[in-house]
Design an enzyme around this catalytic site. Sequence first.
Site, PDB file in Angstrom:
ATOM      1  N   ASP A 139      -0.033  38.426 -19.673  1.00 34.56           N
ATOM      2  CA  ASP A 139      -0.938  37.291 -19.558  1.00 34.56           C
ATOM      3  C   ASP A 139      -1.714  37.178 -20.872  1.00 34.56           C
ATOM      4  OD1 ASP A 139      -2.396  35.166 -18.422  1.00 34.56           O
ATOM      5  OD2 ASP A 139      -3.905  36.513 -17.597  1.00 34.56           O
TER       6      ASP A 139
ATOM      7  N   ASP B 197      -5.302  35.347 -21.367  1.00 30.83           N
ATOM      8  CA  ASP B 197      -6.756  35.450 -21.211  1.00 30.83           C
ATOM      9  C   ASP B 197      -7.134  36.726 -20.463  1.00 30.83           C
ATOM     10  OD1 ASP B 197      -7.505  32.856 -22.411  1.00 30.83           O
ATOM     11  OD2 ASP B 197      -6.328  32.067 -20.751  1.00 30.83           O
TER      12      ASP B 197
END
Length: 125
Positions: free
Chosen positions: A8, A10
């Site tokens: 991922d 963020d």
Amino acid sequence: MAKLIAIDLDGTLLNSKSQISTENLKAIKNAQNAGIEVVIATGRAHFDVQALFKNTLVKTWIIGANGATIHAPDGSLYYSQPIEPELAYDILRSLEEDGYYYEVFSKECIFTRLNGRELLQIEID
């Protein structure tokens, strides 16, 4: 046996300045050099991810828009799951009527309400 790392952005790959650190870039390159497929999986749009990697010489698979699109390392669209226009209009109408924040992804940009950030902050609070 093939190996894969899905990352991922963020809160995972990006630092506090919303950039990919030199250390993380090195780790991705090392993984790729070891034959491990690296995939970025994010709620962000494909073009946002490409912009983050623009000057890094790193090419990865990108699962974008929370799984609605998959782009190959060369940037070509591998898979897309669009919402049928009639259903999309019904959903947007409902979101507008109820005053919710939303984003609509296209190939080139993201659309949201003019007061979208204000609505998002209300929902967060």
